[in-house]
Design an enzyme around this catalytic site. Structure first.
Site, short mmCIF file in Angstrom:
data_model
loop_
_atom_site.label_atom_id
_atom_site.label_comp_id
_atom_site.label_asym_id
_atom_site.label_seq_id
_atom_site.Cartn_x
_atom_site.Cartn_y
_atom_site.Cartn_z
N VAL A 268 0.56 -1.28 0.14
CA VAL A 268 0.21 0.07 -0.10
C VAL A 268 0.70 0.53 -0.12
O VAL A 268 0.31 2.43 -0.77
CB VAL A 268 -0.82 0.01 1.01
CG1 VAL A 268 -1.54 -1.34 1.07
CG2 VAL A 268 -0.73 0.05 3.00
N HIS A 269 2.47 1.00 0.45
CA HIS A 269 3.19 2.05 0.47
C HIS A 269 3.39 2.77 -0.74
O HIS A 269 3.71 4.08 -1.17
CB HIS A 269 3.97 2.26 1.28
CG HIS A 269 5.16 1.14 1.16
ND1 HIS A 269 5.37 0.11 1.80
CD2 HIS A 269 5.97 1.00 -0.08
CE1 HIS A 269 6.71 -0.19 0.91
NE2 HIS A 269 6.83 0.37 0.07
N ILE A 270 3.03 1.92 -2.20
CA ILE A 270 3.74 2.40 -3.33
C ILE A 270 2.75 2.91 -3.92
O ILE A 270 3.43 3.75 -4.66
CB ILE A 270 3.76 1.34 -3.99
CG1 ILE A 270 4.33 0.37 -3.61
CG2 ILE A 270 4.47 1.30 -5.62
CD1 ILE A 270 4.93 -0.83 -3.90
N ASP A 297 2.66 -3.23 6.55
CA ASP A 297 3.56 -2.37 6.17
C ASP A 297 4.50 -1.53 7.31
O ASP A 297 3.71 -1.26 8.34
CB ASP A 297 2.65 -1.34 4.90
CG ASP A 297 3.21 -0.89 4.21
OD1 ASP A 297 4.33 -0.10 4.17
OD2 ASP A 297 1.97 -1.19 2.48
#
Length: 366
Positions: A268-270, A297
């Site tokens: 999700v951090h992308i 994450d």
């Protein structure tokens, strides 16, 4: 005296002028490590001149398989300048990465475990990955002023295939430090058939399969990545229990009621929040009733740990849309998608697991 967290989130350090200068010198220590790995210095210390540290020499404990050498011999093996090599070894000694007795140096136990090629615990790929990121980080001010990434140019100098392999192996190095802890945190009942979204090196999949012998797994990632994944999964002896599914999980359908668990590790951090909401909605459809999603994450808390806050800036430097999110925001995506019993469990000071459950379909009566 007031105290604050160290850069690695370790024990508190006094907040004084020395602390400021320690931060300033942080990149010096990193560059020493980057250079030693790039040169192959730890490999030379592990294999050159095995008689340099005879058993029982001095008061220093003998580490089986840890050989050493003099700076001059190391320089001859590496093709480097002898005096400069000696100075590099002295810096590594000060950092606790090599040990010295007389004129001879050898790897410390930590370096022997993580910085000598060929070991399962090798972290050299990750070290080189951080070295590749350093140029973009040197332009952080530009990224903050413009809001645009500055790291693409340096990273993209290598060819695509080489760059991809380096990246996947580096991600595997980093995952290896958390994989067993992550697997231990999950309920055995939820892992009969699980999907690893963007599983890359497959390290988390392998850890889950080792912990749950009856489980089977699907790793979904881009086709080029899965060529590397296949090598690594086979080397781990898990090829027969893993399906490799090529695709783009940001847009491709994940199926309906197929999996007992979906793991979204460092995914999700992308992406921005809009795309993450869409991904979680498809994950919900892909899970069987009673199944779970696990988001693993970096996590920004109200008082962010350095691990998470610095990685958030890494996303600014190196991606168009990436960032680190908080538990509340990620939990909101899960709730919107239909997940319930949402809970969070920290793994490190700056990362953790956010778990959501797809409720069982109630039995009809009458």
């Amino acid at each position: 005296m007031a105290a604050g967290k160290g850069l690695t989130g370790g024990e508190n350090k006094p907040l004084n002028g020395g602390y400021i200068l320690d931060i300033c010198r942080g990149h010096w220590a990193a560059r020493v490590l980057f250079t030693a790995v790039e040169l192959g210095l730890f490999d030379v210390l592990a294999g050159l001149n095995p008689g340099c540290f005879p058993p029982g020499a001095g008061d220093m404990p003998v580490h089986p398989g840890l050989d050493g050498t003099t700076p001059a011999r190391a320089a001859a093996a590496l093709g480097t300048a002898p005096d400069a090599t000696a100075r590099l070894l002295a810096a590594l000694h000060s950092l606790g990465l090599v040990e010295r007795e007389g004129e001879c140096y050898r790897n410390s136990p930590l370096a022997h475990r993580h910085l000598v090629r060929g070991k399962d615990t090798y972290l050299g790929h990750a070290v080189r990955h951080f070295a590749n990121l350093a140029e973009g980080w040197s332009r952080l001010g530009e990224a903050v002023r413009t809001g645009r990434p500055t790291g693409f140019e340096a990273v993209e100098r290598a060819g695509y295939a080489e760059r991809l392999r380096d990246y996947i192996l580096a991600m595997g190095d980093q995952a290896s430090l958390k994989a067993e802890k992550l697997a231990a945190a999950l309920d055995p009942g939820c892992c009969a058939h699980f999907l690893d979204l963007g599983g890359g090196p497959g390290v988390y999949t392998v850890a889950l399969l080792k912990r749950f012998p009856a489980a089977r797994a699907t790793i979904m990632d881009l086709a080029d990545t899965l060529k590397i994944t296949a090598e690594l999964v086979e080397a781990a002896g898990m090829a027969g229990r893993v399906e490799l599914r090529p695709g783009d999980f940001t847009g491709d359908d994940l199926g309906e009621e197929v999996y007992d668990l979906v793991l979204a590790s460092n995914v999700v951090h992308i992406y921005d929040a809009v795309l993450n909401r869409r991904i979680m909605a498809r994950v919900w459809r892909a899970l069987r009733p009673g199944g779970q999603v696990v988001i693993h994450d970096y996590v920004l808390g109200d008082e962010p740990a350095p691990e998470a806050a610095l990685f958030d800036l890494n996303m600014l430097v190196g991606t168009l849309t990436g960032r680190v999110y908080g538990v509340r925001e990620m939990g909101g995506w899960l709730e919107e998608a239909g997940f319930r019993e949402i809970s969070y469990r920290p793994l490190t000071e700056g990362s953790g697991l956010l778990v959501g459950k797809k409720e069982m379909v109630p039995l009809r009566t009458g």
